[in-house]
Design an enzyme around this catalytic site. Structure first.
Site, mmCIF file in Angstrom:
data_model
loop_
_atom_site.group_PDB
_atom_site.id
_atom_site.type_symbol
_atom_site.label_atom_id
_atom_site.label_comp_id
_atom_site.label_asym_id
_atom_site.label_seq_id
_atom_site.Cartn_x
_atom_site.Cartn_y
_atom_site.Cartn_z
ATOM 1 N N TYR A 32 -16.447 20.543 14.986
ATOM 2 C CA TYR A 32 -15.390 21.424 14.471
ATOM 3 C C TYR A 32 -14.160 20.636 14.038
ATOM 4 O O TYR A 32 -14.045 19.437 14.330
ATOM 5 C CB TYR A 32 -15.011 22.473 15.520
ATOM 6 N N ARG A 51 -12.842 13.409 8.778
ATOM 7 C CA ARG A 51 -13.283 13.360 10.183
ATOM 8 C C ARG A 51 -14.388 14.384 10.447
ATOM 9 O O ARG A 51 -15.310 14.125 11.231
ATOM 10 C CB ARG A 51 -12.096 13.579 11.133
ATOM 11 N N ARG A 99 -35.492 28.112 20.753
ATOM 12 C CA ARG A 99 -34.795 27.149 21.597
ATOM 13 C C ARG A 99 -35.673 25.984 22.069
ATOM 14 O O ARG A 99 -36.566 26.155 22.888
ATOM 15 C CB ARG A 99 -34.205 27.880 22.813
ATOM 16 N N HIS A 101 -34.872 21.596 22.821
ATOM 17 C CA HIS A 101 -33.732 20.666 22.803
ATOM 18 C C HIS A 101 -33.715 19.772 21.569
ATOM 19 O O HIS A 101 -32.664 19.497 21.009
ATOM 20 C CB HIS A 101 -33.734 19.806 24.069
ATOM 21 N N LYS A 146 -15.829 15.124 17.383
ATOM 22 C CA LYS A 146 -15.168 16.415 17.644
ATOM 23 C C LYS A 146 -16.254 17.474 17.842
ATOM 24 O O LYS A 146 -16.474 18.362 17.010
ATOM 25 C CB LYS A 146 -14.202 16.756 16.502
ATOM 26 N N GLU A 178 -6.575 10.359 27.347
ATOM 27 C CA GLU A 178 -5.839 11.282 26.465
ATOM 28 C C GLU A 178 -5.625 12.589 27.207
ATOM 29 O O GLU A 178 -5.783 12.642 28.428
ATOM 30 C CB GLU A 178 -6.611 11.484 25.149
ATOM 31 N N LEU A 202 -10.513 11.047 21.185
ATOM 32 C CA LEU A 202 -10.574 11.513 19.803
ATOM 33 C C LEU A 202 -9.411 10.847 19.074
ATOM 34 O O LEU A 202 -8.268 10.924 19.530
ATOM 35 C CB LEU A 202 -10.423 13.038 19.731
#
Ligand code: PDD
Length: 283
Positions: A32, A51, A99, A101, A146, A178, A202
């Site tokens: 995101y 990014r 589903r 993995h 991210k 951070e 990040l």
């Protein structure tokens, strides 16, 4: 005003349909970005877009749009919602499949969603500062991505919040990394220290702008982790992100930093950043 982007289409919020087997929903298998909007324009749009594509690339998601088209799609969303001050949130997932993995054997369409939100700058916190609580950094070792997997950050932020703090000051042993959703900086004897842009943080877009501001105002930068043991001996401490800009940290674990007031260098950096985003200088 409630248009959302669903893949390459602008639709009404109520018309968006997402699968229960979307891999973002089940595995956090996606990435995101949060981009700030000032005066109807995206700030550092290209850096955020770059990014976004880099994060996607690192987890082997192929975004099916050119960067230029993506930029236009996001811009059209902001325009449709007539946002003046706020943000756009955008995410992309690996798509919906039964589903399992591992990645889908037969590739499926990625799922992109984006929406906007109106809000104002946190001017009170910019002047008065915020409190943080030190918390062990239990996140994974690819914090440079991210990723939608934010459980480590969510738990840290919750602990900070339950203790009356604005943010978690994360550390791996003695080394400060951070915040749960921010970058962290200390200033001591006229030098700024911040964690280097490795896999453990990040590399914030605001962080990159701040490092340019440091150069402009003559504040030397050392990209090395700040020690937790001596954190209170710093002259100033602050955090940054797209949504918060620069916020002075005035207490750490309830103990005052710089007598509990915004530091001089922090204030200078706020002014330098404001010049870049085209905002009026606050109090
Ligand atoms: N958070 N570090 C982490 C872990 C973050 O999640 C963020 C951003 C930052 C600051 O990056 P930037 O300056 O590019 O916003 C640092 C966003 C705002 C969020 O998750 O809402």
């Amino acid at each position: 005003m409630n248009w959302v982007l669903w893949n390459d289409r602008l639709v009404k919020d109520e018309d968006i349909k997402l699968s229960k087997e979307d891999r973002g929903y089940q595995f956090g298998d996606g990435i995101y970005e949060v981009i700030r909007i000032y005066n109807g324009n995206m700030f550092t749009a290209q850096e955020h877009i770059d990014r976004f594509y880099e994060s996607a690339d690192k987890i082997k998601i192929v975004i099916p749009y050119t960067k230029d088209l993506f930029h236009k799609m996001i811009y059209d969303l902001i325009e449709a919602n007539e946002v003046t001050s706020g943000q756009v949130y955008v995410q992309i997932t690996r798509g919906a499949t039964p589903r399992l993995h591992h990645f889908p054997i037969t590739p499926v369409e990625t799922v992109l969603t984006a929406y906007t939100k109106e809000y104002k700058r946190p001017v009170t916190e910019m002047v008065n500062g915020v409190a943080v609580k030190t918390i062990e950094d239990i996140r994974w070792l690819r914090c440079d991505i991210k990723s939608l997997n934010l459980l480590g950050s969510v738990l840290a932020k919750q602990e900070a919040y339950e203790n009356g703090c604005f943010e978690a000051l994360l550390h791996r042993g003695d080394l400060i990394t951070e915040g749960s959703s921010t970058n962290m900086y200390a200033i001591k004897d006229g030098v700024l220290y911040t964690h280097p842009a490795t896999n453990l943080i990040l590399n914030g877009i605001t962080r990159r702008v701040i490092l340019t501001c440091c150069e402009e105002i003559g504040l030397p930068v050392v990209e090395q982790p700040i020690s937790l043991a001596t954190v209170l001996s710093n002259d100033e401490f602050f955090l940054s992100s797209t949504t918060t800009e620069i916020l002075p940290v005035t207490t750490i674990n309830g103990i005052k930093v710089n007598k509990g007031i915004r530091g001089e260098w922090t204030h200078k950096l706020q002014i330098a950043l404001e010049a870049k985003i085209g905002q009026e200088v606050h109090a």
